[in-house]
Design a protein around this motif. Structure first.
Motif, PDB file in Angstrom:
ATOM      1  N   LYS F 160       0.881  -1.462  -0.055  1.00  7.89           N
ATOM      2  CA  LYS F 160      -0.237  -0.070   0.024  1.00  7.89           C
ATOM      3  C   LYS F 160       1.000   1.307   0.083  1.00  7.89           C
ATOM      4  O   LYS F 160       0.628   2.214  -0.707  1.00  7.89           O
ATOM      5  CB  LYS F 160      -0.993   0.115   1.302  1.00  7.89           C
ATOM      6  CG  LYS F 160      -1.774   1.033   1.279  1.00  7.89           C
ATOM      7  CD  LYS F 160      -2.811   1.134   2.611  1.00  7.89           C
ATOM      8  CE  LYS F 160      -3.612   2.365   2.651  1.00  7.89           C
ATOM      9  NZ  LYS F 160      -4.557   2.178   3.750  1.00  7.89           N
ATOM     10  N   TYR F 161       1.722   1.183   0.873  1.00  8.63           N
ATOM     11  CA  TYR F 161       2.807   2.445   1.113  1.00  8.63           C
ATOM     12  C   TYR F 161       4.136   2.316   0.218  1.00  8.63           C
ATOM     13  O   TYR F 161       4.693   3.247   0.173  1.00  8.63           O
ATOM     14  CB  TYR F 161       2.988   2.622   2.316  1.00  8.63           C
ATOM     15  CG  TYR F 161       1.725   3.144   3.189  1.00  8.63           C
ATOM     16  CD1 TYR F 161       1.275   4.313   3.029  1.00  8.63           C
ATOM     17  CD2 TYR F 161       1.260   2.182   4.229  1.00  8.63           C
ATOM     18  CE1 TYR F 161       0.112   4.712   3.847  1.00  8.63           C
ATOM     19  CE2 TYR F 161      -0.143   2.614   4.856  1.00  8.63           C
ATOM     20  CZ  TYR F 161      -0.583   3.982   4.475  1.00  8.63           C
ATOM     21  OH  TYR F 161      -1.688   4.347   5.200  1.00  8.63           O
ATOM     22  N   ARG F 162       4.237   1.254  -0.651  1.00  9.70           N
ATOM     23  CA  ARG F 162       5.548   0.839  -1.174  1.00  9.70           C
ATOM     24  C   ARG F 162       6.745   1.461  -0.181  1.00  9.70           C
ATOM     25  O   ARG F 162       7.493   2.241  -0.231  1.00  9.70           O
ATOM     26  CB  ARG F 162       5.551   1.891  -2.385  1.00  9.70           C
ATOM     27  CG  ARG F 162       5.350   1.107  -3.634  1.00  9.70           C
ATOM     28  CD  ARG F 162       5.306   1.867  -4.946  1.00  9.70           C
ATOM     29  NE  ARG F 162       6.426   2.656  -5.170  1.00  9.70           N
ATOM     30  CZ  ARG F 162       6.591   3.727  -6.063  1.00  9.70           C
ATOM     31  NH1 ARG F 162       5.647   3.600  -7.051  1.00  9.70           N
ATOM     32  NH2 ARG F 162       7.285   4.423  -6.271  1.00  9.70           N
ATOM     33  N   ASN F 163       6.512   0.557   0.891  1.00  7.98           N
ATOM     34  CA  ASN F 163       7.542   0.907   1.944  1.00  7.98           C
ATOM     35  C   ASN F 163       7.792  -0.215   2.666  1.00  7.98           C
ATOM     36  O   ASN F 163       7.006  -1.419   3.086  1.00  7.98           O
ATOM     37  CB  ASN F 163       6.905   1.826   2.924  1.00  7.98           C
ATOM     38  CG  ASN F 163       7.913   2.527   3.611  1.00  7.98           C
ATOM     39  OD1 ASN F 163       8.751   3.470   3.214  1.00  7.98           O
ATOM     40  ND2 ASN F 163       8.198   2.803   5.091  1.00  7.98           N
ATOM     41  N   PRO F 164       9.280  -0.342   3.288  1.00  5.22           N
ATOM     42  CA  PRO F 164       9.422  -1.778   4.056  1.00  5.22           C
ATOM     43  C   PRO F 164       8.403  -1.750   5.348  1.00  5.22           C
ATOM     44  O   PRO F 164       8.110  -0.560   5.889  1.00  5.22           O
ATOM     45  CB  PRO F 164      10.872  -1.608   4.645  1.00  5.22           C
ATOM     46  CG  PRO F 164      11.599  -0.815   3.633  1.00  5.22           C
ATOM     47  CD  PRO F 164      10.330   0.228   3.114  1.00  5.22           C
ATOM     48  N   VAL F 165       7.978  -3.042   5.853  1.00  2.47           N
ATOM     49  CA  VAL F 165       7.156  -2.988   6.958  1.00  2.47           C
ATOM     50  C   VAL F 165       7.835  -3.794   7.905  1.00  2.47           C
ATOM     51  O   VAL F 165       8.184  -5.021   7.512  1.00  2.47           O
ATOM     52  CB  VAL F 165       5.785  -3.452   6.994  1.00  2.47           C
ATOM     53  CG1 VAL F 165       4.961  -3.608   7.976  1.00  2.47           C
ATOM     54  CG2 VAL F 165       4.952  -2.169   6.043  1.00  2.47           C
ATOM     55  N   ILE F 166       8.146  -3.636   9.195  1.00  4.47           N
ATOM     56  CA  ILE F 166       8.640  -4.367  10.283  1.00  4.47           C
ATOM     57  C   ILE F 166       7.587  -5.150  11.025  1.00  4.47           C
ATOM     58  O   ILE F 166       6.856  -4.693  11.403  1.00  4.47           O
ATOM     59  CB  ILE F 166       9.457  -3.853  11.125  1.00  4.47           C
ATOM     60  CG1 ILE F 166      10.547  -3.324  10.373  1.00  4.47           C
ATOM     61  CG2 ILE F 166      10.179  -4.597  12.037  1.00  4.47           C
ATOM     62  CD1 ILE F 166      11.728  -2.096  11.082  1.00  4.47           C
ATOM     63  N   VAL F 167       7.651  -6.527  11.202  1.00  6.66           N
ATOM     64  CA  VAL F 167       6.888  -7.294  12.015  1.00  6.66           C
ATOM     65  C   VAL F 167       7.925  -7.483  13.259  1.00  6.66           C
ATOM     66  O   VAL F 167       8.920  -8.357  13.014  1.00  6.66           O
ATOM     67  CB  VAL F 167       6.192  -8.611  11.366  1.00  6.66           C
ATOM     68  CG1 VAL F 167       5.451  -9.245  12.705  1.00  6.66           C
ATOM     69  CG2 VAL F 167       5.276  -8.266  10.565  1.00  6.66           C
ATOM     70  N   MET F 168       7.616  -7.072  14.320  1.00  3.40           N
ATOM     71  CA  MET F 168       8.547  -7.226  15.449  1.00  3.40           C
ATOM     72  C   MET F 168       8.050  -7.966  16.692  1.00  3.40           C
ATOM     73  O   MET F 168       7.097  -7.526  17.356  1.00  3.40           O
ATOM     74  CB  MET F 168       9.001  -5.769  16.014  1.00  3.40           C
ATOM     75  CG  MET F 168      10.105  -5.786  17.246  1.00  3.40           C
ATOM     76  SD  MET F 168      10.886  -4.167  17.246  1.00  3.40           S
ATOM     77  CE  MET F 168       9.562  -3.385  18.194  1.00  3.40           C
ATOM     78  N   THR F 169       8.673  -9.305  16.855  1.00  3.81           N
ATOM     79  CA  THR F 169       8.105 -10.154  18.020  1.00  3.81           C
ATOM     80  C   THR F 169       9.682  -9.963  18.801  1.00  3.81           C
ATOM     81  O   THR F 169      10.313  -9.144  18.690  1.00  3.81           O
ATOM     82  CB  THR F 169       7.792 -11.361  17.756  1.00  3.81           C
ATOM     83  OG1 THR F 169       8.844 -12.027  16.906  1.00  3.81           O
ATOM     84  CG2 THR F 169       6.580 -11.406  16.656  1.00  3.81           C
ATOM     85  N   ASP F 170       9.719 -11.274  19.679  1.00  3.69           N
ATOM     86  CA  ASP F 170      10.951 -11.533  20.329  1.00  3.69           C
ATOM     87  C   ASP F 170      11.109 -13.069  20.563  1.00  3.69           C
ATOM     88  O   ASP F 170      10.094 -13.697  20.127  1.00  3.69           O
ATOM     89  CB  ASP F 170      10.898 -10.799  21.834  1.00  3.69           C
ATOM     90  CG  ASP F 170       9.733 -11.107  22.557  1.00  3.69           C
ATOM     91  OD1 ASP F 170       9.860 -12.536  23.019  1.00  3.69           O
ATOM     92  OD2 ASP F 170       8.823 -10.604  23.055  1.00  3.69           O
ATOM     93  N   GLY F 171      12.405 -13.442  21.065  1.00  5.32           N
ATOM     94  CA  GLY F 171      12.638 -14.750  21.206  1.00  5.32           C
ATOM     95  C   GLY F 171      11.637 -15.603  22.014  1.00  5.32           C
ATOM     96  O   GLY F 171      11.490 -16.678  21.748  1.00  5.32           O
ATOM     97  N   LEU F 172      11.158 -14.882  23.219  1.00  2.00           N
ATOM     98  CA  LEU F 172       9.903 -15.643  23.688  1.00  2.00           C
ATOM     99  C   LEU F 172       8.986 -16.117  22.750  1.00  2.00           C
ATOM    100  O   LEU F 172       8.279 -17.084  22.777  1.00  2.00           O
ATOM    101  CB  LEU F 172       9.512 -14.879  25.013  1.00  2.00           C
ATOM    102  CG  LEU F 172       9.194 -15.694  26.160  1.00  2.00           C
ATOM    103  CD1 LEU F 172       9.742 -14.543  27.494  1.00  2.00           C
ATOM    104  CD2 LEU F 172       7.903 -15.507  26.415  1.00  2.00           C
ATOM    105  N   LEU F 173       8.039 -15.027  22.215  1.00  2.00           N
ATOM    106  CA  LEU F 173       7.073 -14.976  21.213  1.00  2.00           C
ATOM    107  C   LEU F 173       7.502 -15.955  20.149  1.00  2.00           C
ATOM    108  O   LEU F 173       6.653 -16.719  19.656  1.00  2.00           O
ATOM    109  CB  LEU F 173       6.497 -13.868  20.687  1.00  2.00           C
ATOM    110  CG  LEU F 173       5.750 -12.812  21.721  1.00  2.00           C
ATOM    111  CD1 LEU F 173       5.576 -11.515  21.075  1.00  2.00           C
ATOM    112  CD2 LEU F 173       4.246 -13.344  22.242  1.00  2.00           C
ATOM    113  N   GLY F 174       8.509 -15.858  19.576  1.00  4.34           N
ATOM    114  CA  GLY F 174       9.207 -16.809  18.751  1.00  4.34           C
ATOM    115  C   GLY F 174       9.067 -18.265  18.897  1.00  4.34           C
ATOM    116  O   GLY F 174       8.965 -18.892  18.058  1.00  4.34           O
TER     117      GLY F 174
END
Ligand code: TPP
Ligand code: TPP
Ligand code: SF4
Ligand code: SF4
Ligand code: SF4
Ligand code: SF4
Lengths: 251, 187, 367, 74, 251, 367, 74, 187
Positions: F160-174
């Motif tokens: 939509k924005y022609r832009n990188p998007v980050i999905v940020m979790t952490d080791g615990l959620l991972g």
């Protein structure tokens, strides 16, 4: 009498002089001419994408009429991998300076060959970092004065990189050669190297690589004539022309 | 500018890469060091293009120099006449626009500044080297602005070219030619 | 006045390093800081000091890691994309608590952007652009002399806190020449670098040293460095808090009676000051806070002035980064305005923020 | 006798002289007193009679300023 | 009858079992033994600094009693450059995994050799990224199953990297070899290689490099005996043991 | 309820990508996200999709650059030091306006820190850790299902924005497993990617495409991309402002009558909610704002609640990063407290913030 | 006759069996029913009489668990 | 715990790497999926050390599961007895601490929880494979906690080891042994 065009503008030419900003006598556009003409001869123009990360090549490669990409210095190798993997049917050429390939991008370069990426890489070796003002490159000759080797390159700064020789030892490399255009014969020989390299890509054999020794009169503070002589008398003896690998299968 | 008190002087030199723009400005700014408490030289040139637009700012002052960037200057030396209209706007009221006459085919509209058109290129070619034209224009500038005493500039010039006698002489003579020309133009 | 050189900001970095007793420089060319790299290439080897042209900025920062571990004073310099590539290394230097100086000559971004100048690395320099949350002092000189002096200060602070210190200028300050008085500054004494590797035979106590970026800390003997991760965090946190207390730096200009305060650093601070003086002559009560360090940030003075009802004008050549810190300081008490990179006077990459633009903005706000 | 001819584009020529250097028949030369609109010394087709239309001056020109034509019998 | 110690703990040993966390049958500590003993034999212990960026090597190399450094994965090559440049009289060894040298650090590696950095590099090749759970490394053999080549490495993933062969082509390299410890004879031969490599540093000749093929029974999901067999029957045929460069001057 | 898988968060990223129609993944192993890389290695080639194991994270992000330029949906994943190495590439992706998704599984830092978990990349993710000042949406799921869903959302927003998007979790959620319902989410239609390179013969209009990281922008035809630098800045600025308006995401829990509001995201939000419920049973008026995106940040809701006199407790596994944003929102109106990484329960690298610690802090603050 | 002897450190041995594999005289063997304090099968010096004190079991042991001594006439 | 309503159950399994800690927990959590709306499994293990401390949390619930981390659980299975004192603190009042008896030489102090000492290792060795001890302990847990009906767990167990018949049988028998043992202990 009819006239027939023997040679003029390179094929794949986007007529846009505003974008042609190379210095007088710079040999960079000779390798782009070779590349453009070979692409044309191989009939792959419609599926070609040029990836350029060589600095002086920015303006020069922009003269093409095909799809083109200009990532940052050093990135053109990995970027070409990304393009080729997603578009395996396209024909991908990555242009890099000697800084790109032998310095900042050396890890990407070696690994592209190790992974046997199926595109063709051209390294334009003008013996220094031209765009940023003529600093030492890994390819700089012994004794050569640059802005970061003001007394000339000495052994404390290492020795000139020989990329085609090195990459020829990597199994994923299908083709590796070094050319120059210090005279018409070598120009034509280089064209043959480029054509062979490109054919490896078309045949999906492996990574293919051609280094081109390119006179940079402005950066070397020489006349064009002196710069050609430097290529002949200084560069070629250290960096011999020829083919270093040429295989039809990698196994 | 009040020539006797001379608390501050400023100057823009504009043209194309390779016309000695940056060097000329730096020479003045260096010379000014012995005379003014502050001296500043700021180059500005196109990054990718060799031979593209090139410009530098020179300021000397006994007060602190705040902005290194000049919206307008007392004098502008323009080596590339096609940019006349652009640089007409960058001269402060009462100041000078010193412009190379070869290739100049318009004139300025403003009445509150003076334009001096100088055939520096021709003069330099006559002197044997077209590259000396920048020193001629610098001479013209000093002739009208008098921001630094001539001997101090000449001393700096001699120092800078100490190792290249031919270049030194050429530049020195060109500079003096410029001074003469200024007096002619002022007359 | 002593003997003065007329040098550009990028060269002043070298002279400052020399006067700080810097032993080694490692760097990779990138515009607009090439003159720094070239200065070291010319001046260091002939003095028996180390110059390494690295193969990339990842290389530079890691060679710095090795060199700094020996207890010598070492530095690198870079700009734009090179700064981007150093982020991982910065994080490891912070973890290893290795003192070193990074000269960051800002250009315009993102990406390759413009090779000229800009003030667009404020957030990545002050927030720790790399992984894991670390802090480093960021000094922001605004003249050639101050650049030279701050490089010396930077080496001192780096050793004092065993932490990387950034000297952040921009292409404009880097390319600009001004007179430079060479002077060695004395900031006081520093502890022995008894944690440095140098070969066990060269350790006075004969005990090995261990430097690691893995789990923090190089405890001075007795090793080994098995401080737990939480211990690392505690030590770093304490250090960062100390720096916050002690190392904020700024100067003020006519803020006492000001209705509007300009906050700026580097080139835009100088541009702004010129405009401010003109506005003052016109009777407008404008003042300025010029930041000499942007981390730690002097939130207190901003809060104090905001409490008095002052409004703020941030002048920075970016889309609004310093702006965030000023907002934190102002705490919503008054208005904060930005004159940013969109006010560059020229659509090409050469544009900068002119005194005229600042003046116009002052008038607009004071209307 | 000329087997062909060349056309030099003043807009593109930058006076590097490679055409003159590499022309095997010395048909091309830099005219130090003639300049391109951009101010570079201009290359000229000085001895058309010996031109073999080999194409060398064209493909060795970095600035793509030369077109080479071969005469063909109709 | 008196008793004389023939072989026991390696020289340069910091007696600290808590830090010895390698897996049963891991051959990593064999190359550290070789390195420690050679350092001792060359009498350079007091000026030695070990730089380790190999992952499984972290705990293992910590067993040394000399100055040591543990930068992040991939950084040990550049870090060693920094140390050696500032302490030219010290003796610097850089340990790297195959991931360090052939993947993430390949650019640093090639450029350290190009600059003829005067330290010695040991690459421990266990054929995969052990520490992170056994992913494909550039050195992974054709057909070898790893967690990122679950069907075995195929040509689409490239071909095994041969680092000593490659780096031998670089002028700044003084010495390059590949050893293993699949049997006592090869252990002793590897020790000779290491000694030669270290001597190049002492003689200030240039960059020196030894690759060590190292069984990783845990990571390979094999018994120690099977893992030795794998080294012998799979790795060595692809990655032959021997010396690839040995010069006393770089010119 | 449809068929459910029992998978860990790192695998949910893969399933989400698959359901988003992702075409290619390129990545380099790093703990604690290896299961993501391995998932793609196992699942993508057999579906005819692209998996590239890069030689480093610099490699990953640049291969992403190339792949994204072709108009395909592509992603990478990383953690800690790998994230540090990607900063330069992130900046170039922003310059080139290339849509792509980066999964960032946070670990503890700085440096190599701990391979376990942490929330220490907040600032570098939200402030653009790399050079030149750029912005990207940062989505922060807190469960396996949400991870899967947000990866799909991320691909949509990137396009939509022609832009990188980050999905940020952490080791615990991972590393954590929960039931996952595979579902394809539909967010609406998107424009054609007419800017992508694919070979001129494959361009409907027969005109070449140019992608550059040099001076911004890939204007759709007619090229060339010679937009001036200022034009680039204007376009980016406008885009960032639009995102700020439209893309803040959070949910609230019992904030209406709250005296104390916990602000958190990811694993610490879940931990905090447990404590909050206990405190509520005890009659304490505690509420929570759980951030589902940390850039753009919902300053308004914070300011609104602060104006009502609410105090705030930030619970994050770092030395205080999210804290900065909450402070900006609170504008000094009330108190902002931090329960941070120093409250990790265990000095080794395994420590995490326990519900007990949060509860104790709530009681302390509500005393 | 034994030319020397070896000492196996139970604290270090991890039962990999390399000593047994590489001992040229088969003097060392893994005792599947004996365990180290860490729970690994333990290596033992099963046939001391043939030991030549060659040192191989020691230097091929990754865990540095073996010391080899040679008997020397006084 | 109310066995009939079974709204939520939670469990910590702790021991050393290689003792089947993580697998056992995941098996239960997966089995629970068909019964509970939510199910969660969170492993936690030392990063560098193979064989170091290892732990996992298992929670199933019909309500949302908030914290994935348990300060305390209804039941703790401890496979590594030396850590007894540590894990005594992690059992909720009224809950169970199920501990391997081999190597256990202390006892707990708390009166509000029940400790079940199980000779699982010996039992497993008797069954032919020491690695089955984790399933015995899991059986004991289910015997006392009854959080998931036995057939569902067995179904999951059969599914998981479908391709390794010998392992499946071993584990199934071990699990059943554990259930029996629980009934003995409860009696
Ligand atoms: C990460 C990064 N580092 C440095 C630069 C600055 N830079 C631009 S081009 C270049 C080197 C140019 O040399 P080469 O690759 O040989 O190309 P040439 O200019 O000679 O064609 C450098 C160092 C950059 N753009 N990005
Ligand atoms: C920048 C970065 N990327 C990735 C990692 C994660 N990582 C740690 S070790 C390693 C690879 C280990 O393989 P190798 O170098 O062969 O060493 P080994 O574990 O086999 O000894 C990786 C990818 C990291 N620490 N830093
Ligand atoms: S600097 Fe050199 S390489 Fe670059 S355009 Fe000029 S001549 Fe060509
Ligand atoms: S080679 Fe081309 S550019 Fe050079 S002089 Fe000849 S025509 Fe002009
Ligand atoms: S994983 Fe492999 S390389 Fe690492 S310690 Fe274990 S056996 Fe050695
Ligand atoms: S080689 Fe060493 S560790 Fe292995 S069984 Fe023998 S004594 Fe034990």
């Amino acid at each position: 009498m009819k006239k027939e065009l023997v040679s003029g503008l390179p094929k794949l030419w986007a007529h846009n002089p505003a974008e042609r900003l190379e210095c007088p006598g710079c040999q960079y556009p000779l390798i782009t001419r070779i590349v453009y003409d070979v692409i044309d001869e191989l009939g792959v123009e419609g599926k070609t994408i040029l990836v350029n990360s060589s600095a002086c090549g920015y303006g020069i490669v922009l003269t093409t009429s095909v799809d083109a990409m200009f990532p940052n210095h050093g990135q053109g190798i990995d970027v070409a991998t990304g393009v080729k993997r997603l578009l395996p049917d396209c024909f991908i050429i990555s242009f890099g300076g000697d800084g790109d390939v032998a310095a900042i991008g050396a890890g990407a370069f070696v690994n592209a060959a190790q992974r046997a990426e199926k595109y063709s890489m051209i390294m334009v070796n003008n013996g220094h970092f031209a765009m940023t003002g003529g600093q030492l490159a890994p390819t700089t000759l012994m004794g050569q004065v640059t802005t970061t080797s003001p007394e000339g390159r000495g052994p404390a700064m290492g020795y000139p990189a020989r990329m085609p020789e090195m990459i020829a030892t990597v199994q994923g490399t299908a083709y590796s050669a070094r050319g120059a255009a210090n005279n018409p014969a070598n120009f034509l020989k280089t064209k043959k190297y480029v054509k062979k390299a490109f054919q490896k890509q078309i045949d999906n054999v492996g990574f293919s690589f051609v280094e081109f020794l390119s006179a940079c009169p402005t950066g070397w503070h020489m006349t064009p004539q002196e710069s050609i002589k430097w290529v002949e008398e200084k560069m070629i003896p250290t960096l011999p022309l020829g083919e270093f690998k040429d295989v039809d299968t990698l196994d | 500018m009040d020539k006797s008190v001379s608390k501050r002087a400023d100057l823009i030199i504009a043209g194309l890469g390779g016309q000695g723009i940056l060097m000329g400005g730096k020479l003045l700014a260096t010379a000014a060091m012995s005379l003014y408490r502050c001296s500043l030289w700021l180059p500005s040139y196109a990054s990718r293009v060799r031979g593209g637009p090139s410009e530098c700012t020179v300021i000397f002052s006994n007060d602190d120099i705040d902005s290194p960037i000049l919206s307008k200057a007392y004098a502008v030396i323009l080596v590339d006449p096609p940019q006349l209209k652009l640089f007409e706007q960058r001269v402060r009221s009462g100041g000078y626009l010193i412009v190379e006459s070869a290739g100049l085919n318009e004139t300025i509209e403003r009445k509150d500044i003076k334009m001096l058109s100088v055939p520096a290129l021709n003069m330099a070619v006559e002197m044997g080297d077209r590259r000396a034209s920048n020193m001629i224009l610098l001479g013209v500038y000093l002739g009208v602005a008098d921001s630094i005493p001539v001997p101090i500039v000449e001393e700096e010039l001699n120092r800078r070219f100490a190792k290249k006698e031919k270049v030194r002489l050429l530049n020195l003579n060109a500079f003096r030619k410029g001074l003469e020309e200024a007096h002619k133009l002022a007359a | 006045m002593g003997e003065r050189l007329f040098v550009i900001g990028n060269e002043a970095i070298g002279w400052g390093a020399l006067n700080a007793g810097c032993d080694a420089y490692m760097g990779y060319p990138i515009t607009p800081q090439n003159e720094t790299t070239e200065w070291f290439a010319k001046e260091f080897p002939k003095r028996g000091k180390v110059f390494v042209q690295s193969q990339s900025e990842v290389g530079s920062i890691n060679i710095v890691f090795g060199a700094a571990s020996t207890g010598h004073r070492v530095m690198t310099s870079t700009s734009g994309p090179g700064w981007g590539l150093m982020q991982e290394g910065m994080s490891h230097l912070a973890n290893g608590e290795l003192p070193c100086v990074i000269s960051l000559v800002q250009r315009g971004g993102p990406g390759a952007g413009t090779t000229r100048h800009g003030q667009m690395d404020y957030l990545s320099a002050t927030r720790g652009g790399g992984n894991g949350g670390y802090k480093n002092i960021v000094l922001t000189p605004a003249s050639v002399q101050e650049t030279h002096d701050f490089v010396q200060l930077a080496f001192y602070l780096a050793d004092k806190y065993r932490n990387p210190v950034i000297v952040m200028t921009d292409g404009l300050l880097g390319q600009m020449a001004e007179p430079l008085e060479l002077r060695k500054l004395d900031f006081g004494s520093l502890p022995e670098k008894d944690w440095a590797v140098r070969g066990r035979a060269n350790q006075p106590d004969g005990v090995r040293r261990v430097v690691t970026a893995m789990q923090g800390l190089m405890p001075t003997p007795p090793h080994p460095p098995y401080a737990g991760f939480l211990d690392l965090l505690k030590v770093l946190n304490e250090k960062y808090e100390t720096m916050k207390e002690a190392e904020a730096r700024y100067d003020t200009y006519m803020i006492e009676d000001a209705d509007l305060i300009i906050v700026a650093y580097g080139y835009t601070a100088r541009v702004s000051k010129e405009s401010l003086k003109i506005a003052r002559k016109d009777g407008l009560k404008v003042g300025m806070i010029r930041l000499q360090a942007v981390w730690p940030f002097p939130y207190e003075i901003i809060t104090e002035m905001a409490s008095k009802g002052c409004r703020f004008l941030v002048v920075e050549d970016s889309l609004g980064q310093l702006l965030e810190d000023v907002r934190i300081g102002v705490q919503g008490k008054t208005g904060v305005h930005l004159l940013g990179a969109l006010a560059r006077h020229d659509p090409s990459d050469g544009g900068m923020i002119l005194p005229d633009s600042v003046l116009t903005e002052i008038y607009r706000l004071m209307e | 006798m000329a087997k062909g001819e060349i056309v030099i584009d003043e807009m593109y020529c930058r006076g590097c002289g490679y055409c003159a250097d590499f022309c095997p028949k010395d048909c091309v030369a830099i005219q130090e007193d003639k300049f391109t609109p951009q101010g570079y010394p201009l290359s000229s087709f000085v001895r058309p009679e010996d031109c073999t239309a080999c194409g060398i001056c064209s493909f060795m020109c970095p600035h793509h300023a030369i077109e080479v034509y071969r005469y063909v019998e109709e």
